[in-house]
Design a protein around this motif. Structure first.
Motif, PDB file in Angstrom:
ATOM      1  N   HIS A   1       0.828   4.262   3.502  1.00 12.57           N
ATOM      2  CA  HIS A   1       1.834   4.631   2.493  1.00 12.57           C
ATOM      3  C   HIS A   1       1.204   4.698   1.104  1.00 12.57           C
ATOM      4  O   HIS A   1       1.639   5.493   0.255  1.00 12.57           O
ATOM      5  CB  HIS A   1       2.981   3.624   2.514  1.00 12.57           C
ATOM      6  CG  HIS A   1       3.624   3.473   3.857  1.00 12.57           C
ATOM      7  ND1 HIS A   1       4.256   4.514   4.496  1.00 12.57           N
ATOM      8  CD2 HIS A   1       3.707   2.400   4.696  1.00 12.57           C
ATOM      9  CE1 HIS A   1       4.722   4.096   5.671  1.00 12.57           C
ATOM     10  NE2 HIS A   1       4.395   2.835   5.814  1.00 12.57           N
TER      11      HIS A   1
ATOM     12  N   THR B   1       7.794  -3.860   4.568  1.00 15.02           N
ATOM     13  CA  THR B   1       7.235  -2.619   4.026  1.00 15.02           C
ATOM     14  C   THR B   1       8.311  -1.555   3.884  1.00 15.02           C
ATOM     15  O   THR B   1       8.387  -0.848   2.863  1.00 15.02           O
ATOM     16  CB  THR B   1       6.103  -2.104   4.936  1.00 15.02           C
ATOM     17  OG1 THR B   1       5.066  -3.080   5.004  1.00 15.02           O
ATOM     18  CG2 THR B   1       5.530  -0.796   4.412  1.00 15.02           C
ATOM     19  N   GLN B   2       9.156  -1.433   4.897  1.00 16.75           N
ATOM     20  CA  GLN B   2      10.245  -0.454   4.839  1.00 16.75           C
ATOM     21  C   GLN B   2      11.192  -0.736   3.676  1.00 16.75           C
ATOM     22  O   GLN B   2      11.714   0.177   3.044  1.00 16.75           O
ATOM     23  CB  GLN B   2      11.006  -0.445   6.167  1.00 16.75           C
ATOM     24  CG  GLN B   2      10.215   0.113   7.340  1.00 16.75           C
ATOM     25  CD  GLN B   2       9.704   1.523   7.094  1.00 16.75           C
ATOM     26  OE1 GLN B   2      10.448   2.397   6.632  1.00 16.75           O
ATOM     27  NE2 GLN B   2       8.439   1.756   7.395  1.00 16.75           N
TER      28      GLN B   2
ATOM     29  N   ALA C   1      -0.505   7.984   0.901  1.00 17.28           N
ATOM     30  CA  ALA C   1       0.468   9.080   0.805  1.00 17.28           C
ATOM     31  C   ALA C   1       1.237   9.036  -0.514  1.00 17.28           C
ATOM     32  O   ALA C   1       2.178   9.822  -0.709  1.00 17.28           O
ATOM     33  CB  ALA C   1       1.445   9.004   1.980  1.00 17.28           C
ATOM     34  N   ASP C   2       0.848   8.124  -1.410  1.00 15.65           N
ATOM     35  CA  ASP C   2       1.485   7.956  -2.721  1.00 15.65           C
ATOM     36  C   ASP C   2       2.946   7.527  -2.629  1.00 15.65           C
ATOM     37  O   ASP C   2       3.725   7.715  -3.574  1.00 15.65           O
ATOM     38  CB  ASP C   2       1.386   9.248  -3.550  1.00 15.65           C
ATOM     39  CG  ASP C   2      -0.050   9.577  -3.927  1.00 15.65           C
ATOM     40  OD1 ASP C   2      -0.823   8.623  -4.142  1.00 15.65           O
ATOM     41  OD2 ASP C   2      -0.388  10.768  -3.991  1.00 15.65           O
ATOM     42  N   LYS C   3       3.322   6.923  -1.513  1.00 13.91           N
ATOM     43  CA  LYS C   3       4.681   6.393  -1.368  1.00 13.91           C
ATOM     44  C   LYS C   3       4.785   4.963  -1.869  1.00 13.91           C
ATOM     45  O   LYS C   3       5.874   4.467  -2.151  1.00 13.91           O
ATOM     46  CB  LYS C   3       5.124   6.480   0.095  1.00 13.91           C
ATOM     47  CG  LYS C   3       5.256   7.909   0.601  1.00 13.91           C
ATOM     48  CD  LYS C   3       5.697   7.927   2.065  1.00 13.91           C
ATOM     49  CE  LYS C   3       5.857   9.358   2.560  1.00 13.91           C
ATOM     50  NZ  LYS C   3       6.275   9.397   3.995  1.00 13.91           N
ATOM     51  N   LEU C   4       3.635   4.297  -1.944  1.00 12.64           N
ATOM     52  CA  LEU C   4       3.553   2.959  -2.518  1.00 12.64           C
ATOM     53  C   LEU C   4       2.366   2.925  -3.469  1.00 12.64           C
ATOM     54  O   LEU C   4       1.379   3.637  -3.258  1.00 12.64           O
ATOM     55  CB  LEU C   4       3.365   1.897  -1.423  1.00 12.64           C
ATOM     56  CG  LEU C   4       4.523   1.657  -0.466  1.00 12.64           C
ATOM     57  CD1 LEU C   4       4.119   0.658   0.623  1.00 12.64           C
ATOM     58  CD2 LEU C   4       5.774   1.176  -1.207  1.00 12.64           C
ATOM     59  N   ARG C   5       2.453   2.085  -4.483  1.00 11.66           N
ATOM     60  CA  ARG C   5       1.357   1.962  -5.440  1.00 11.66           C
ATOM     61  C   ARG C   5       0.681   0.602  -5.235  1.00 11.66           C
ATOM     62  O   ARG C   5       1.327  -0.443  -5.322  1.00 11.66           O
ATOM     63  CB  ARG C   5       1.881   2.093  -6.867  1.00 11.66           C
ATOM     64  CG  ARG C   5       0.799   2.059  -7.929  1.00 11.66           C
ATOM     65  CD  ARG C   5       1.325   2.630  -9.215  1.00 11.66           C
ATOM     66  NE  ARG C   5       1.506   4.082  -9.112  1.00 11.66           N
ATOM     67  CZ  ARG C   5       2.471   4.762  -9.732  1.00 11.66           C
ATOM     68  NH1 ARG C   5       3.351   4.128 -10.478  1.00 11.66           N
ATOM     69  NH2 ARG C   5       2.560   6.067  -9.613  1.00 11.66           N
TER      70      ARG C   5
ATOM     71  N   ASN D   1       6.991  -0.125  -5.214  1.00 16.00           N
ATOM     72  CA  ASN D   1       7.604   1.189  -5.155  1.00 16.00           C
ATOM     73  C   ASN D   1       7.258   1.930  -6.450  1.00 16.00           C
ATOM     74  O   ASN D   1       7.362   1.351  -7.541  1.00 16.00           O
ATOM     75  CB  ASN D   1       9.124   1.034  -5.017  1.00 16.00           C
ATOM     76  CG  ASN D   1       9.817   2.355  -4.758  1.00 16.00           C
ATOM     77  OD1 ASN D   1       9.805   3.249  -5.599  1.00 16.00           O
ATOM     78  ND2 ASN D   1      10.429   2.481  -3.603  1.00 16.00           N
ATOM     79  N   PRO D   2       6.835   3.184  -6.368  1.00 17.89           N
ATOM     80  CA  PRO D   2       6.450   3.913  -7.590  1.00 17.89           C
ATOM     81  C   PRO D   2       7.527   3.947  -8.667  1.00 17.89           C
ATOM     82  O   PRO D   2       7.221   4.033  -9.862  1.00 17.89           O
ATOM     83  CB  PRO D   2       6.146   5.323  -7.065  1.00 17.89           C
ATOM     84  CG  PRO D   2       5.732   5.111  -5.639  1.00 17.89           C
ATOM     85  CD  PRO D   2       6.596   3.973  -5.153  1.00 17.89           C
ATOM     86  N   LYS D   3       8.803   3.850  -8.249  1.00 14.07           N
ATOM     87  CA  LYS D   3       9.899   3.894  -9.221  1.00 14.07           C
ATOM     88  C   LYS D   3       9.931   2.662 -10.122  1.00 14.07           C
ATOM     89  O   LYS D   3      10.599   2.680 -11.167  1.00 14.07           O
ATOM     90  CB  LYS D   3      11.232   4.034  -8.480  1.00 14.07           C
ATOM     91  CG  LYS D   3      11.400   5.378  -7.781  1.00 14.07           C
ATOM     92  CD  LYS D   3      12.758   5.480  -7.094  1.00 14.07           C
ATOM     93  CE  LYS D   3      12.916   6.819  -6.393  1.00 14.07           C
ATOM     94  NZ  LYS D   3      14.239   6.931  -5.694  1.00 14.07           N
TER      95      LYS D   3
ATOM     96  N   LEU E   1       9.517   0.528   0.550  1.00  8.95           N
ATOM     97  CA  LEU E   1       9.565   1.994   0.556  1.00  8.95           C
ATOM     98  C   LEU E   1      10.947   2.508   0.164  1.00  8.95           C
ATOM     99  O   LEU E   1      11.071   3.507  -0.556  1.00  8.95           O
ATOM    100  CB  LEU E   1       9.201   2.521   1.951  1.00  8.95           C
ATOM    101  CG  LEU E   1       7.724   2.473   2.338  1.00  8.95           C
ATOM    102  CD1 LEU E   1       7.566   2.712   3.835  1.00  8.95           C
ATOM    103  CD2 LEU E   1       6.916   3.500   1.546  1.00  8.95           C
TER     104      LEU E   1
END
Length: 325
Positions: A213, A192-193, A216-220, A134-136, A196
């Motif tokens: 994902h 995966t969910q 779409a930049d939702k996952l790195r 997760n990008p966070k 996310l």
């Protein structure tokens, strides 16, 4: 003249008698509808491969071929149903090789013996896993993740105990010296969910499941488990390159299996169909678009690959003492 005709008739009769047993031993396949079981939810590598294979079998005419998803227990549920089915080639299962290589060591309460109750007919495809976060989480490279996981409590998701993503993650943790808590889910899609949604930090998951994902930049994406980059994400490094350990390679295979005791003549027909379908350029292209590499091996080759992979993964599983109920 009559004597010559009589001799020809006798010869024809003898030839028919000689070939009749052989014909009787080579039952036509398929002679009724075929079911291909898949032990994971729709959308993952097993499901994609099985549905494309079934589609191609259906195009050949004859009997209908259907795919049935029975997810759970690291693909054991579907494999167990196939193992207990009639051994006539009309109930098959497509499973990751971990059902044979790892699950017998991880799952203590199986009601079947995967290594003896199932016959590997063909390796249809091979595939890899992608490590995503997760990008966070705030990491951009595998090195940053390893450093963070050595100081902070972190979690990673997989599609279940002993599945390819679980093994690839443990290979990474062992190689890097990092520590992360495993959170298993029932298949790559729910895992995966979870990544996310931020329920878990990262996941080693099937590339086709997560690539949309990532784009779409939702996952790195931090790494892929295979020895070569994924054609879907050529800029994502391999584990081997990112950790500078060339021997690291966690490539997995999807194996078409039938119940043990399936007649060799039937196995040969399924094996031949698999080889022909997997050689088709359009099939190979469609598989590649989902990061799957067509194989279509013989049964003998498939069985040899399984022996090699068992010898490869058993030491890791035993060393980590991986267990699941």
């Amino acid at each position: 003249m009559n004597k010559r005709i009589s001799l020809l008739a006798v010869a024809s009769a003898l030839l028919a008698a000689a070939t009749a047993p052989a014909a009787a031993q080579s039952p036509a396949w398929p002679s009724k509808p075929v079911k291909i079981l898949v032990g994971s939810p729709p959308g993952g590598p097993s499901d994609i491969t099985a549905r494309l294979f079934a589609e191609q079998l259906n195009k050949r005419g004859g009997q209908p071929v259907v795919v049935e998803n029975r997810p759970g227990a690291g693909n054991n549920l579907a494999a167990g149903v196939a193992a207990k089915a009639e051994a006539d080639g009309h109930t098959l299962v497509l499973s990751p090789d971990t059902v044979l290589t790892v699950n017998p060591l991880v799952y203590r309460n199986q009601n079947f013996d995967a290594r003896n109750d199932l016959l590997s007919v063909s390796v249809l495809t091979s595939f890899t896993q992608m490590l995503v976060c997760n990008p966070k989480v705030g990491v951009k490279t595998l090195g940053e993740l390893a450093a963070k996981a050595k100081s902070d409590r972190m979690t990673y998701a997989s599609g279940g105990p002993g599945v390819p993503g679980h093994l690839a993650a443990e290979m990474f943790l062992q190689a890097s010296g990092a520590k992360m808590q495993h959170v298993p889910y029932r298949g790559p899609a729910p895992a995966t969910q979870a990544v996310l949604a931020g329920e878990v930090d990262c996941g080693f998951l099937a590339t086709p499941t997560v690539i949309q994902h990532v784009k779409a930049d939702k996952l790195r994406a931090l790494a892929v488990s295979s020895s070569t980059p994924s054609p879907l994400a050529p800029d994502v490094p391999t584990l081997a390159k990112a950790l500078n350990q060339p021997e690291l390679d966690a490539t997995f295979r999807l194996v078409l299996q039938a119940p043990s005791g399936t007649p060799p003549a039937v196995v040969a027909q399924i094996e031949r169909a698999a080889a022909e379908i997997m050689k088709d350029p359009q099939v190979r292209s469609r598989l590649q678009a989902s990061d799957l590499v067509a194989q279509g091996t013989t049964s003998a080759q498939a069985q040899q690959v399984m022996k090699t992979e068992i010898a490869r993964w058993e030491p890791l599983v035993k060393r980590l003492d991986l267990k699941a109920d």
